[in-house]
Every structure is written in C-alpha cells, then in structure tokens.
Design an enzyme around this catalytic site. Structure first.
Site, PDB file in Angstrom:
ATOM      1  N   LYS A   1       0.884  -1.165   0.000  1.00 55.90           N
ATOM      2  CA  LYS A   1       0.000   0.000   0.000  1.00 55.90           C
ATOM      3  C   LYS A   1       0.918   1.211   0.000  1.00 55.90           C
ATOM      4  O   LYS A   1       1.564   1.523   0.999  1.00 55.90           O
ATOM      5  CB  LYS A   1      -0.919   0.024   1.220  1.00 55.90           C
ATOM      6  CG  LYS A   1      -1.773   1.279   1.246  1.00 55.90           C
ATOM      7  CD  LYS A   1      -2.590   1.449   2.513  1.00 55.90           C
ATOM      8  CE  LYS A   1      -2.957   2.920   2.668  1.00 55.90           C
ATOM      9  NZ  LYS A   1      -3.639   3.193   3.945  1.00 55.90           N
TER      10      LYS A   1
ATOM     11  N   GLY B   1      -8.022   9.119   9.622  1.00 58.75           N
ATOM     12  CA  GLY B   1      -8.371   9.212  11.039  1.00 58.75           C
ATOM     13  C   GLY B   1      -9.415  10.254  11.388  1.00 58.75           C
ATOM     14  O   GLY B   1      -9.682  10.494  12.560  1.00 58.75           O
TER      15      GLY B   1
ATOM     16  N   ASN C   1      -9.602   1.560   9.478  1.00 54.54           N
ATOM     17  CA  ASN C   1      -8.736   1.319  10.625  1.00 54.54           C
ATOM     18  C   ASN C   1      -9.215   2.094  11.852  1.00 54.54           C
ATOM     19  O   ASN C   1      -9.738   1.516  12.809  1.00 54.54           O
ATOM     20  CB  ASN C   1      -7.286   1.682  10.277  1.00 54.54           C
ATOM     21  CG  ASN C   1      -6.300   1.314  11.379  1.00 54.54           C
ATOM     22  OD1 ASN C   1      -6.675   0.984  12.499  1.00 54.54           O
ATOM     23  ND2 ASN C   1      -5.038   1.361  11.077  1.00 54.54           N
ATOM     24  N   THR C   2      -9.094   3.425  11.792  1.00 49.38           N
ATOM     25  CA  THR C   2      -9.371   4.229  12.990  1.00 49.38           C
ATOM     26  C   THR C   2     -10.741   3.951  13.600  1.00 49.38           C
ATOM     27  O   THR C   2     -10.862   3.795  14.825  1.00 49.38           O
ATOM     28  CB  THR C   2      -9.242   5.726  12.656  1.00 49.38           C
ATOM     29  OG1 THR C   2      -7.917   5.951  12.176  1.00 49.38           O
ATOM     30  CG2 THR C   2      -9.490   6.604  13.870  1.00 49.38           C
TER      31      THR C   2
ATOM     32  N   ALA D   1      -9.446   5.615   4.053  1.00 52.05           N
ATOM     33  CA  ALA D   1      -9.275   6.792   4.910  1.00 52.05           C
ATOM     34  C   ALA D   1     -10.545   7.597   5.091  1.00 52.05           C
ATOM     35  O   ALA D   1     -11.280   7.881   4.143  1.00 52.05           O
ATOM     36  CB  ALA D   1      -8.158   7.706   4.407  1.00 52.05           C
ATOM     37  N   GLY D   2     -10.796   7.934   6.330  1.00 55.76           N
ATOM     38  CA  GLY D   2     -11.881   8.836   6.683  1.00 55.76           C
ATOM     39  C   GLY D   2     -13.225   8.173   6.924  1.00 55.76           C
ATOM     40  O   GLY D   2     -14.172   8.834   7.338  1.00 55.76           O
TER      41      GLY D   2
END
Lengths: 66, 256
Positions: free
Chosen positions: B97, B158, B206-207, B184-185
């Site tokens: 990645k 995040g 993830n976050t 992301a996001g």
C-alpha cells in the site's frame, strides 16, 4: 568496534556477524529486515554478514498501521 | 458476496482492515475476526534494540490474512521505495500500500511522489495499491502505469468524516478498470455502505475500529455495511427524483 544501529552508536566485538548481533539483542531474524550501509541484507545472508567498524544498520520490523 | 479480484487474486471479503492504534493486540485480532477481512495493512518501523517488544506478527495468522505493508512515514518516492523493499525483505509478499504523506497535519498524499514511486515499484515487480487523493486524473494515470488498484481517500486519515470526496470518487469509479478501494476517513458503517453502493470495489478501515471501545463488534458492523452496500449496488439502486412518485396505486379510491 563502533557501529551505528538505528541511529545510535553501539559498541560491538570484532568478528560479530549480523546474525550474532540479532541473537544478542533477542531479535527473531524471521521478523526483521535489515539495511546495512543503505543496502538491504537478505535474510539468507544474515549469518554470513560480518560487521565492520563504522557500519550503519537499520533494523526494522512490522508494527500496527493503516 | 461476489469475489473481489486484485492482481489476479480472489478475495471473498471487500473490507480491508488496518492494524494501527488498537489498544492491544487482542483487540486488533478481535477486529480482524469480526470484520471477516482477508487483507490487513501493517507498517514498518525501527525496532527498539534495547527493549525488543513481542512482534505483532506473532498475533496474526499469516496463512489466513494477506499482509499488506504500507509505506507510511515516507515523505518522498525514494523513502517509499525503500520501505516497500524492506517489507519484502522482511518476508512479505511483494504487495504494497503505497502512501507518501509529507504533510503531517492533514496527512494528504503527495501525488507526484506517489506516482514516481509507483512507477519504480511496478517495474520492480510489486503489486502496488496507491493511496491517493480522490483525483480522477491521477487515478487514471496510475492505472495506466500498472498499479493493481487505486485507493482514493474519503476524508483525511483518522478523521471519521465519511465520503467528503464523494463526487470525485464517483468519477474515479466510472473510469477505473482496476479495483477502487476507498481508504481513509470512513468513520461509520453507513460511510462504508455508501462507498459500496456507489460501486467502490472495497473499502479500508482502521481508525473507526481501533477507537471503538468494542473493536470486534464495530468491525462486524462494518462488515454488514460493506455487504449491504455491495448487494445494493449489484441489485441496482433507484434514481433520485425531484417530485414524489406514489408507491401505492392512484386508482380505485373510496371516494372516486
């Protein structure tokens, strides 16, 4: 003799191999990757890689990341 | 759910999971299991040679999960290429990645350095999944040089803000011939579902999992969101209209 590991200077004995250094530091050779003086050392070469005065090592491993 | 194919390899799950920021390895594993994912991202960092920690890899069944190392921390193409090659030397399959984020405040990916690194890594035999801003032109250019996917961001890493780049992601999806992985996001299962309803091929989260007090449960919720969104996309969503269109018959009223 002096070598630099991950940015800090270390004292190690003459004739030490990369594999020996990892063992001394209790690092599993299967779980790290190493650059010596900017070039990647393949895992198969750890045992045969004799460290020399002034060597710069980067020893990295996997951590959590997104 | 139908298979996701990246670089000729089939996956049954369309949810990729990042392993950062979990309070413990046990919670990370709970999230991986709850999500049903088959691909997990990891990062490379220096070992603390005075205090070697238990390797996080001892908690991940690498027979079950494909490790996707990221190049996080790279500020330019050269650093990203170096990290990718180190990850390969650490025993990973040559998948990466690719992320190049020189700005620490918004962590937005540098398109020029990302493109340069992608060219080098594709030639070097890597399967490259580049993290990019939702730029349809860049996505096309990356695809043309042989990246395996494109990974446009929904919002900065995040931030949990969801698909703030929705219109550009729609263009990327319309034009892409490689899988589009929205990364992301994404802060809620509804965000993941929205991306999948639009026709994204997969999402990476993830976050949102790591900061939940119950990551396993949140991961299971995201799994449902991804599956619902994919099924809805395949089933075909109705078009939006300005005026009402009655669902009930307009004939045979009592008073007519």
């Amino acid at each position: 003799m002096k070598i630099i590991v991950n940015g800090s200077e270390r004292e190690t004995s003459e004739g030490r191999t990369l594999e020996g250094l990892l063992e001394e530091r209790k690092l599993d050779p299967q779980r790290v990757a190493v650059e010596r003086n900017g070039a990647i050392v393949s895992r198969e070469r750890f045992a045969a890689t004799l460290l020399e005065e002034g060597d710069t090592l980067e020893i990295v491993h996997f951590v959590g990341g997104g | 759910m139908d298979k996701l194919t990246i670089a000729g390899r089939d996956f049954s799950s369309r949810l990729l999971v990042g392993t950062g920021k979990f309070a413990s390895n046990a919670l990370m594993v709970a999230a991986m299991e709850g999500s049903g994912c088959e691909i997990v991202t990891v990062a490379l960092r220096r070992v603390d040679i005075d205090n070697p920690q238990d390797s996080m890899l001892s908690h991940i069944d690498t027979q079950r999960y494909l490790l996707l190392p990221n190049t996080s921390g790279a500020r330019d193409a050269e650093e990203a290429v170096r990290l990718a090659r180190l990850a390969r030397a650490a025993g990973c399959e040559p998948w990466v990645k690719l992320e190049v984020t020189p700005d620490p405040y918004y962590l937005l990916p540098d398109p020029i350095e990302t493109f340069k690194a992608a060219e080098i890594l594709v030639k070097d035999g890597f399967t490259v999944l580049p993290y990019i801003n939702a730029d349809p032109v860049l996505a096309k250019r990356l695809e043309e040089i042989g990246t395996a996917t494109v990974m446009p961001l929904g919002a900065p890493i995040g931030t949990n803000k969801g698909l703030r780049t929705r219109d550009n992601i729609a263009i990327i999806i319309a034009q892409a011939t490689v899988p589009v992985v929205v990364d992301a996001g994404l802060g809620a299962p509804s965000h993941a579902a929205e991306a999948m309803e639009m026709g994204a091929d997969a999402v990476l989260v993830n976050t949102a999992l790591a900061v939940s007090p119950d990551p396993g449960r949140m991961a299971a919720a995201f799994k449902k969101g991804v599956e619902a969104g994919r099924e809805a996309y395949l089933a075909g969503l109705g078009t939006q209209r300005e005026k009402a269109e009655a669902s009930s018959p307009l004939t045979g009223f009592l008073h007519s």
